[in-house]
Structures are given as C-alpha cells and as structure tokens.
Scaffold this motif. Structure first.
Motif, PDB file in Angstrom:
ATOM      1  N   ARG A 620     -27.127  43.911 -50.724  1.00  0.00           N
ATOM      2  CA  ARG A 620     -25.848  43.909 -50.007  1.00  0.00           C
ATOM      3  C   ARG A 620     -25.965  43.194 -48.659  1.00  0.00           C
ATOM      4  N   SER A 621     -27.081  43.410 -47.978  1.00  0.00           N
ATOM      5  CA  SER A 621     -27.296  42.750 -46.695  1.00  0.00           C
ATOM      6  C   SER A 621     -27.372  41.239 -46.862  1.00  0.00           C
ATOM      7  N   THR A 622     -28.039  40.797 -47.917  1.00  0.00           N
ATOM      8  CA  THR A 622     -28.146  39.367 -48.188  1.00  0.00           C
ATOM      9  C   THR A 622     -26.776  38.774 -48.488  1.00  0.00           C
ATOM     10  N   ASN A 623     -25.984  39.496 -49.270  1.00  0.00           N
ATOM     11  CA  ASN A 623     -24.644  39.029 -49.589  1.00  0.00           C
ATOM     12  C   ASN A 623     -23.787  38.926 -48.327  1.00  0.00           C
ATOM     13  N   ALA A 624     -23.942  39.889 -47.442  1.00  0.00           N
ATOM     14  CA  ALA A 624     -23.189  39.861 -46.179  1.00  0.00           C
ATOM     15  C   ALA A 624     -23.607  38.667 -45.324  1.00  0.00           C
ATOM     16  N   PHE A 625     -24.890  38.332 -45.330  1.00  0.00           N
ATOM     17  CA  PHE A 625     -25.364  37.169 -44.581  1.00  0.00           C
ATOM     18  C   PHE A 625     -24.701  35.891 -45.097  1.00  0.00           C
ATOM     19  N   LEU A 626     -24.641  35.732 -46.417  1.00  0.00           N
ATOM     20  CA  LEU A 626     -24.025  34.532 -46.980  1.00  0.00           C
ATOM     21  C   LEU A 626     -22.537  34.475 -46.620  1.00  0.00           C
ATOM     22  N   SER A 627     -21.882  35.632 -46.615  1.00  0.00           N
ATOM     23  CA  SER A 627     -20.461  35.657 -46.240  1.00  0.00           C
ATOM     24  C   SER A 627     -20.278  35.241 -44.780  1.00  0.00           C
ATOM     25  N   ARG A 628     -21.157  35.725 -43.892  1.00  0.00           N
ATOM     26  CA  ARG A 628     -21.057  35.340 -42.485  1.00  0.00           C
ATOM     27  C   ARG A 628     -21.278  33.845 -42.302  1.00  0.00           C
ATOM     28  N   LEU A 629     -22.232  33.300 -43.026  1.00  0.00           N
ATOM     29  CA  LEU A 629     -22.490  31.866 -42.916  1.00  0.00           C
ATOM     30  C   LEU A 629     -21.284  31.066 -43.388  1.00  0.00           C
ATOM     31  N   LYS A 630     -20.676  31.510 -44.447  1.00  0.00           N
ATOM     32  CA  LYS A 630     -19.473  30.850 -44.956  1.00  0.00           C
ATOM     33  C   LYS A 630     -18.358  30.887 -43.915  1.00  0.00           C
ATOM     34  N   GLU A 631     -18.190  32.025 -43.262  1.00  0.00           N
ATOM     35  CA  GLU A 631     -17.158  32.155 -42.226  1.00  0.00           C
ATOM     36  C   GLU A 631     -17.440  31.242 -41.036  1.00  0.00           C
ATOM     37  N   MET A 632     -18.705  31.107 -40.674  1.00  0.00           N
ATOM     38  CA  MET A 632     -19.066  30.239 -39.554  1.00  0.00           C
ATOM     39  C   MET A 632     -18.705  28.786 -39.858  1.00  0.00           C
ATOM     40  N   VAL A 633     -19.005  28.335 -41.073  1.00  0.00           N
ATOM     41  CA  VAL A 633     -18.691  26.947 -41.433  1.00  0.00           C
ATOM     42  C   VAL A 633     -17.182  26.744 -41.488  1.00  0.00           C
ATOM     43  N   GLU A 634     -16.474  27.692 -42.077  1.00  0.00           N
ATOM     44  CA  GLU A 634     -15.015  27.572 -42.148  1.00  0.00           C
ATOM     45  C   GLU A 634     -14.395  27.537 -40.763  1.00  0.00           C
ATOM     46  N   SER A 635     -14.912  28.387 -39.873  1.00  0.00           N
ATOM     47  CA  SER A 635     -14.383  28.416 -38.510  1.00  0.00           C
ATOM     48  C   SER A 635     -14.633  27.092 -37.800  1.00  0.00           C
ATOM     49  N   TYR A 636     -15.805  26.522 -38.005  1.00  0.00           N
ATOM     50  CA  TYR A 636     -16.128  25.245 -37.369  1.00  0.00           C
ATOM     51  C   TYR A 636     -15.233  24.127 -37.890  1.00  0.00           C
ATOM     52  N   THR A 637     -15.058  24.056 -39.201  1.00  0.00           N
ATOM     53  CA  THR A 637     -14.262  22.962 -39.766  1.00  0.00           C
ATOM     54  C   THR A 637     -12.778  23.112 -39.433  1.00  0.00           C
ATOM     55  N   ALA A 638     -12.306  24.356 -39.223  1.00  0.00           N
ATOM     56  CA  ALA A 638     -10.896  24.567 -38.885  1.00  0.00           C
ATOM     57  C   ALA A 638     -10.622  24.315 -37.406  1.00  0.00           C
ATOM     58  N   ASN A 639     -11.603  24.615 -36.566  1.00  0.00           N
ATOM     59  CA  ASN A 639     -11.408  24.500 -35.112  1.00  0.00           C
ATOM     60  C   ASN A 639     -12.661  23.870 -34.497  1.00  0.00           C
ATOM     61  N   GLU A 640     -12.765  22.553 -34.607  1.00  0.00           N
ATOM     62  CA  GLU A 640     -13.963  21.893 -34.089  1.00  0.00           C
ATOM     63  C   GLU A 640     -14.060  22.126 -32.590  1.00  0.00           C
ATOM     64  N   PRO A 641     -15.191  22.676 -32.106  1.00  0.00           N
ATOM     65  CA  PRO A 641     -15.324  23.020 -30.685  1.00  0.00           C
ATOM     66  C   PRO A 641     -15.476  21.772 -29.807  1.00  0.00           C
ATOM     67  N   ASP A 642     -15.310  21.989 -28.518  1.00  0.00           N
ATOM     68  CA  ASP A 642     -15.356  20.864 -27.571  1.00  0.00           C
ATOM     69  C   ASP A 642     -16.158  21.256 -26.339  1.00  0.00           C
ATOM     70  N   GLY A 643     -17.343  21.880 -26.571  1.00  0.00           N
ATOM     71  CA  GLY A 643     -18.158  22.331 -25.451  1.00  0.00           C
ATOM     72  C   GLY A 643     -19.027  21.236 -24.875  1.00  0.00           C
ATOM     73  N   ALA A 644     -19.698  21.566 -23.770  1.00  0.00           N
ATOM     74  CA  ALA A 644     -20.498  20.586 -23.040  1.00  0.00           C
ATOM     75  C   ALA A 644     -21.890  20.454 -23.641  1.00  0.00           C
ATOM     76  N   ASP A 645     -22.444  19.253 -23.445  1.00  0.00           N
ATOM     77  CA  ASP A 645     -23.830  19.001 -23.829  1.00  0.00           C
ATOM     78  C   ASP A 645     -24.717  19.397 -22.651  1.00  0.00           C
ATOM     79  N   VAL A 683     -29.336  30.876 -37.813  1.00  0.00           N
ATOM     80  CA  VAL A 683     -27.944  31.287 -37.962  1.00  0.00           C
ATOM     81  C   VAL A 683     -27.579  32.272 -36.852  1.00  0.00           C
ATOM     82  N   GLY A 684     -28.483  33.210 -36.556  1.00  0.00           N
ATOM     83  CA  GLY A 684     -28.235  34.140 -35.466  1.00  0.00           C
ATOM     84  C   GLY A 684     -28.104  33.444 -34.127  1.00  0.00           C
ATOM     85  N   THR A 685     -28.929  32.425 -33.889  1.00  0.00           N
ATOM     86  CA  THR A 685     -28.841  31.659 -32.637  1.00  0.00           C
ATOM     87  C   THR A 685     -27.506  30.936 -32.542  1.00  0.00           C
ATOM     88  N   LEU A 686     -27.074  30.332 -33.642  1.00  0.00           N
ATOM     89  CA  LEU A 686     -25.799  29.616 -33.647  1.00  0.00           C
ATOM     90  C   LEU A 686     -24.632  30.580 -33.400  1.00  0.00           C
TER      91      LEU A 686
END
Length: 886
Positions: A620-645, A683-686
């Motif tokens: 279950r924990s592994t499945n939750a990790f994959l779901s979180r990763l999926k959400e992170m990618v979806e969030s990035y592609t929907a709202n590309e960030p504009d932070g500083a380098d 993934v945790g760092t990101l």
C-alpha cells in the motif's frame, strides 16, 4: 490519468497494447552491442507465484536498464515443459500431459504479459515440442559419437510413487525422499543410459575459479559436488583373488591398517555370496549404506598389507561404496572414525600410527603414540609405530610411501558420477535408440529419422511408453530387421542444459542453434534463478557448453558470465507454500494495486539475493508513492512554475546529479533496492523544493524526468505514462539513461556534511530548549584545520602534534593548533577526509534552505574569517560551528 488517483488498470492496459503494437521488445539477430539477460525458465505449473514474479522482475528491470544504456538486449522467455508433474496431473484429470501443459503455458504467459515483462516473444520455446526436443535427440547422437554416452547396469534411486529413476541430486535429506512427492526412495538395479560428465570433471572443477561473477556459495557447492580428492592407489593381495586396488588419502596410516573392507557389490563380494550363506544373507538383508552404524560380515579371506606384509582379515561392509574410490579400502581404525566404530563393533585391533606433533618437537625424535582406544586421532601428525617411517611428518610420509611401494601411484578420485539420464516416464524426450532383435544391439536413430516423437498418451501405471505397443515396434536402422524402441525418456535437465542457446535462433531447422549468432550473444551476461539449481542445472549446463565448444563450433566454454541467485519471498518469516496456506496471489495484487506496485515493492524491499517478507502495508505504501509521483507530474504540467535559478535550485540540481550517478551504479550491481531508495529520496527532495518555494522550471522538470527514467526499469507502465506527460515522444524504454558527471565520493561527503549539520542544529535546539529560533549561523572551519586534518590522515609519525607544528601555517595558530592537534591524535584511527573549505561553504549555502524550512528561521553560512576566534574553536572540517539566536 484519473484525477481520483493512480488508476493503474487503464494505464497498464494502454501501454501493454502499445508495446505489442510496436513490437517494442523484439530483438534483431544482427547486433553490435549485445547483452544477454536471462531468467531461469519456469516449469508451467499453471499460475505464477511470487518467486516467479521476483525472479522475472529482476531480469526485466536489468534488461530494461541495459537497453536504456544503449545495449541491444536479448531477453527471451520459454518453458521447461516436460516433467513428471504434468504426467501425474494428466493421469489425475484423465487428460493428456500435452493439453495440460499448453493450458498452463497460456495462463502463465497471460500473467507475464499482465506484469509488463518485456520479452521477445518471437523467441519463445517450449521444450515439449518436437521442434525443440528433436535437438535433444540430435545432441544425444553427437554425444554418442564422441564416446560420451554409455548404457550399463547400475544401482539407481527409484521412486515407487513416481515410478521413475531419480538423480542423486533429486533425493533429499537424511530420510532420502523424492524431491517431487517426498516418498522414501528405494535402490534398484536397472539398465540405464549415462552421459559421461566425469570426462570433464577436471575442467569443470578448475574453471570454477574463473567464474568471478558467480556467488562464492554456488561455486563452493559445485566444488563440493565434484569432490576431487588426491591420494594414493595401491594393491593388496587377497588370497585366491589376486591384487585388489584400494584408494586412500592417508597412505601415511598404512602401518595401522588392521582389516580390509569390500563393498557389498564388489565382484569378490558377489562371488563370495554365491558360496557363503553368511555373506549372502548380509548383502541381501542387512547391508544398509545409509544406516546409522557401519555394519559388515567377516569372510574367510585375508589381504596382505603391501608395506608390512601382514595378513589382515577381509570384511564385506556396507560403509564401502562401489562408486566411491575403488569399492575396496584399507581400514585404519586408529585414525578414521568410521573404521574405529566398525573395529570396536567387530573387536578388531586399533593401532595408533600417527601422533600429534608436540609443540616443542625437534623434528627428529619420535613422539609418544596417542591413546586411540576410545576415539580415533584423525589429523595429520608424526608417524609412530611405522618402522623406518617413524618420525616423519604425515605429508612427507605420504610422498615417501607412494614412491617406495611398488604398486602405489598418485591418483585422484571424484565424488561426481556420470549423469544417469534414463527416466521411466512418458512426458520427456524419447531416447533416440532402438534395440535390434538380431545382432546389431542398441542402435542410435539416424538424424534423418529425427525427431522420434512421443505417441499418444496412455493412462496406465508404470511407464506409458511400455504400453504403446505399436509405437515400440520398429525396424533396425542398420539391418532393417525387427527392433524395439527404447522406452526410457531423458531427464528433463537435458532440456535445460542448452536451452539458452536455442533462444538465439529458435526457428532454425537444420541445427540446434546458429553457431555464429551464439558466438555473438554468448555467454549469457546476466543469469538469474534460484539457489536450488546451484548443482544440477548449472553443472549440467556447464558440461554441455564445454562439449559443444569442443565439437559444435561454440567459442565459449562457460554458459553464464554473471549469476544471481535470488532470495525467497516469505510471509511472516516462512517461505510461501500452498501446503502452508500462506500464499499471496500475484494476480490479486496486480488487480488491486497494479503490476508496477508489485514490481516496485519487491525490488525495493531487499537486495535481490536476500529473502524478504511480503507486507501488505508495504504494498500500500508503494502504491501511495506512485500516486504521489503521478500527482507531482500532473501538477507540474498543468502549472509550470516560474521560480529563480538560485542557491536552492543549485542544491536540487546537485541532488539530481547525485541520484543519477548513484542509482546507475546500483543498477549496474543489481542492487535495485538502493537505486530505488535514491530515486524515492529525490522525489522527496523535489516535493520539499516545491513546498518551500516556487521551483525553477528547468530544474524541477529535469528532476521529474530523471525520476521517471530511473523508475522505468521497475515501474514501466507508469513511467511510460509520465514520460509522455512530460512532453516526450516515443517509449521511455527507448529513452537514454540519464547521465551526470559527479564523483560519488564527493556526493557522499557533501550529504554527510549537510545531514550532520542539520542534526547538530536539532541537538542544540533540543538541549538548549529553544522553542523559536530567531536566526541560525553555520560557521565553516578555518582553512588551517583542513590542512591539519589532511596531514594527520597521511602521517604515520608517532608524535602527530610535533609533525603538525612543523607546518608554519598551522604552528602560528598557537594554542588553537595544539588543542586541535590533540583532538586529531585522540581520534587518529577514525579520521577521514572531508570536502575542502570552499566546497563545504558552497554545499552548506545551497542546503541552507532545508534548515530554514525545518526551523522556520533564517540561516546564514559564514566563512571563518568573518567570526570571532571563540566561535571558530568549535568549527571543524565536516562539522561547522552552530550559533543560534534565541
């Protein structure tokens, strides 16, 4: 993808169909960078179990990784499809083994497809098809031509339940039970076909040292099974029977030989049994080679010790085996525990002739003989009671005696026996021999008449081929007269001894394999399978490969370069077993959580060669990790960030590089759990990065892209989905493996620095009871301390402080240098290099945001020259000083 979470079913179905449509895993015959990855093919029992899933996930992950690294990978699958279980299942269900087997194959193939295993199914083989087993028969003929096949009477292991012969390796435990049905095994004498593996015993043994990619435990098991012993053969004269040769590894003990022993089936024993009722009764009713105590019967014969000339009694004894040594031995009860037990039982003399070497022995005097009346002394030592040889050390005496005794000669004996391949069952490769009714004897079937196909199955007791009367009756290929087919079939280990060669050219019609292609692909680069095959399958495969190298144009003499013996999947500490009722169904896990979850959980749970416990919570924990990763990618592609380098982005970039470098190295070593831990940490760092600030788009996208590709070998379906979502074309399985030029040692030191600093801040806050830090200063040590540390590590001087003070840069620091030198002296054995001062400053500055985020306080990283000496005294290389404003 669904907004409700990771809906695995449509994702996995979509990409499996896409791979099939694109023929994504097909391997060309002509390649430049070949890598051959292979899992031991399964017996088609009907359903995959978790052991299968783990084995094939390992090979699939490695094959995908090597493909992403640019290799052209051969990753095939087939079926070890002959064998007694299918025959028994067919009898129980009143069907035939062929239909049962192919039904099982279809089920397991579908399950493998559902797991997303990337096989080149165009190369699929099943050993029960005539297209495959005709080459077993062809190889039998070639082995016969080379003098490597023999038919002879032999005592065999017979399973009365399975009604077939078993190899020694198939008899398990002290109770000697059949490995399939656990029925007690009996001994029978039958005419059997043998492959003469002993002809290759020396090479099989000596080449083990070159198998550097194999586990040491497996190599040792093979050495033990071959069991070469060096010793001496010499003749004992037995009255009325001439010279009888005995083998011994301890000819130095010959003066202590007080009786001579023959195996129950030694020719002299059998001759005696015809005339001596006591000997006959012992052989037929009492002899038990596997008994707890040695047993025997005295004969009227005597043997002459070739060294002493003494006449000693001859026994027929059940602890002497005809296929070990020569079937005859000199018994020295003073220096062999088994001989001692027998001599005590039979009231024979026990004479000490070897004494322990005294601690103060001068090499000339003869020590006192030991007391061996209660226990044998079995070590080497110094000869006593041995005439002119007394006073010699054992090793020297062995050499002298072998030279001095006329009939003696150095010899080697082996535990390895020729491979009996005859099986009295239907579902196997028919041995291609006919027995002529006239004078031709046993005749090998010519190549043009191959394959000798199995007849229709007859559900009967015993061997169904014996009941196939029409099939049995044939004509002799040599004289044309009437003949009977051989009704034994081959041991199924013949099938698996060369199957890896068939994969390179599975449709070839005029040879078992294309030698040119085999020489391109072989040996298998990475082989994965269970430790239970460490002796039988691997030894036989090595034997076949050497014979084919000698006779069929194969350029490689070993089949497998690297071997991984994967551990078991357990439940609550016990191996999963239907009989124990502790089986977890892979099908249920795939349906409930998805194939990627099952694969990822297995690979991250432990190193591949270790056992691990199945955990539903872990799944279950592994499945939750994959779901979180999926959400992170979806969030990035929907709202590309504009932070500083900025410095924070720089830290994240360094962690991306570190993860890529370390994970790739771990994939190389098949330590998937470590590679996946690195990837999950990234993934945790990101996530922390996105929570702390608006991420820099290029940095964040690079991190997500790296994660997706690093996970692709283990979780291929979701990786494909996310790879596409990130705007990439094509399959992730064809994507290049991410690269990063970073030194792993540097990464380790940087991470240790950052984590130690964060831990020190936590300790100070806790000990000082600081509830709301206002500001945190992290002070890097002065440069002279780094110089002192380096000198301390490199120095071997007894007076370290004195050597440090010879350096003017350090000496001018006065009391501070002396104090630090004392610290270095005290911890000298544990010292290790850190980053330099500039590198430490840069690493801490880029990681300061982690401390700010944890303690909600501004963090300043300060160089040594900017602070007072009172602060600097606490700053050391790799351990900066911490100042916290309350």
């Amino acid at each position: 993808m669904s907004d409700a979470g990771y809906d695995h079913e449509p994702v996995e179905r979509r990409w499996q169909e896409a791979w099939d449509d694109a023929d994504a895993y097909r391997t060309s015959d002509d390649v430049d960078e070949p890598t051959y990855v292979l899992g031991m093919y399964p017996y088609p029992s009907g359903k995959l179990h978790m052991g299968h899933v783990r084995n094939y996930t390992i090979t699939d992950a490695y094959a995908r990784y090597r493909r992403m690294c640019g290799d052209e990978v051969l990753h095939p699958m087939g079926w070890d499809a002959f064998g007694l279980p299918a025959e028994n299942a067919a009898k129980d269900r009143d069907t035939n083994p062929r239909d049962w087997t192919f039904d099982c194959i279809e089920t397991m193939r579908e399950q493998m497809h559902a797991m997303g295993f990337g096989y080149d199914w165009d190369r699929e083989i099943a050993t029960c098809t005539p297209e495959y087993y005709q080459w077993n028969q062809w190889l039998f003929s070639r082995f016969h031509d080379e003098g490597l096949v023999e038919r002879r009477d032999a005592d065999v292991n017979w399973c009365p339940e399975c009604e077939t012969v078993l190899a020694d390796e198939q008899v398990e435990g002290e109770a000697e039970l059949c490995w399939r049905c656990e029925t007690p095994v009996e001994q029978r004498e039958l005419e059997q076909w043998f492959l003469k593996i002993t002809e290759y015993a020396d090479e099989l043994l000596e080449a083990i040292d070159d198998l550097e990619g194999w586990p040491n435990s497996v190599r040792q098991m093979q050495r033990n099974w071959i069991g070469r012993q060096y010793g001496t053969e010499l003749d004992f004269e037995i009255d009325g029977h001439g010279a009888v040769t005995a083998f011994t590894t301890r000819v130095d003990t010959i003066f202590g030989a007080t009786f001579f022993a023959l195996a129950p089936d030694h020719p002299i024993s059998e001759e005696l049994a015809a005339a001596d009722d006591d000997v006959r009764h012992f052989i037929e009713h009492e002899a038990d080679p596997d008994g707890d105590e040695p047993n025997g019967v005295e004969t009227d014969l005597t043997a002459t010790n070739p060294v002493t000339g003494e006449e000693i009694p001859v026994y027929v004894a059940d602890f002497v085996l005809s296929d070990v040594g020569t079937g005859a031995l000199m018994a020295v009860p003073g220096h062999d525990e088994r001989d001692h037990a027998f001599a005590t039982k039979m009231d024979e003399d026990i004479v000490p002739v070897i004494a322990p070497e005294p601690d103060d022995w001068d090499g000339e005097t003869v020590p006192d003989a030991p007391d061996v009346s209660e226990q044998a002394f079995t070590d080497d030592g110094v000869l006593v009671n041995s005439d002119e040889y007394s006073g010699l050390e054992s090793e020297s005496a062995r050499e002298r005696l072998t030279e001095d005794v006329e009939s003696a000669a150095h010899a080697a004996q082996y535990q390895l026996r020729d491979w009996g391949i005859s099986r009295q069952r239907y579902w196997g490769t028919p041995i291609p021999v006919v027995h002529c009714h006239d004078d031709c004897g046993s005749v090998v079937v010519p190549d043009e008449e191959l394959p000798v196909e199995l007849p229709e199955f007859i559900n009967t007791t015993g061997n169904p081929l014996d009941a196939a009367e029409e099939w049995k009756e044939t004509r002799c290929p040599e004289c044309g007269g009437t003949a009977t087919r051989e009704t034994d079939t081959m041991d199924t280990f013949v099938d698996s001894s060369w199957y890896f060669l068939r994969y390179v050219s599975p449709d070839l019609e005029d040879a078992p394999f294309d030698a040119e292609r085999a020489n391109d692909w072989m040996p298998v680069d990475q082989y994965v399978g269970g430790i239970e095959h460490a002796v039988m399958h691997l030894l036989y495969s090595r034997f076949f490969t050497k014979v084919l190298a000698d006779n069929e144009g194969l350029e490689h003499r070993e089949p497998f370069t690297n071997l991984l013996a994967q551990g078991m999947v357990q439940l609550e500490g016990e191996k999963m077993s239907k009989s124990k009722g502790n089986v977890v169904s892979p099908q249920r896990i795939v349906e409930e959580y998805g194939a990627d979850t099952a694969r990822l959980f297995m690979m991250q749970a432990a190193q591949p060669e270790r056992d691990f416990d199945w955990s539903e919570e872990g799944v279950r924990s592994t499945n939750a990790f994959l779901s979180r990763l999926k959400e992170m990618v979806e969030s990035y592609t929907a709202n590309e960030p504009d932070g500083a380098d900025d410095a924070v982005a720089s830290y994240v970039e360094s962690e991306i590089d570190a993860t890529i470098a370390i994970a790739g190295s771990e994939y190389d070593d098949l330590t998937f759990n470590r590679a996946l831990r690195e990837t999950q940490d990234l993934v945790g760092t990101l996530r922390s990065y996105a929570d702390y600030t608006e991420p820099h788009a290029e940095t964040y996208e690079r991190g997500l892209s790296a994660v997706v590709r690093l996970l692709a070998p283990v979780a291929p379906h979701l990786a494909e989905e996310l790879y596409e979502a990130l705007g990439n074309d094509g399959f992730v399985v064809d994507a290049p493996w991410p690269t990063a030029e970073v030194d792993r040692d540097y990464v380790t030191k940087r991470r240790r620095l950052v984590e130690n600093t964060r831990e020190d801040v936590r300790d100070i806050v806790e000990v000082a009871g600081i509830e709301d830090p206002k500001a945190i200063d992290v002070v890097v040590a002065p440069e002279w301390k780094y110089d002192a540390l380096e000198l301390a590590i490199e120095s071997d001087a007894d007076n370290l402080i004195g050597e440090l003070m010879q350096n003017s840069h350090i000496r001018e620091q006065g009391d501070a240098a002396a104090s630090y030198g004392q610290d270095l002296q005290a911890e000298r054995e544990a010292l290790s290099m850190t980053l330099g001062p500039d590198e430490e400053f840069a690493a801490l500055e880029s990681a300061a945001w982690l401390i700010e985020r944890e303690f909600d306080a501004p963090v300043s990283v300060v160089r040594a020259e900017a602070v007072d000496e009172s602060v600097l005294k606490n700053a050391e290389p790799g351990r900066p000083a911490i100042e916290i404003e309350d």
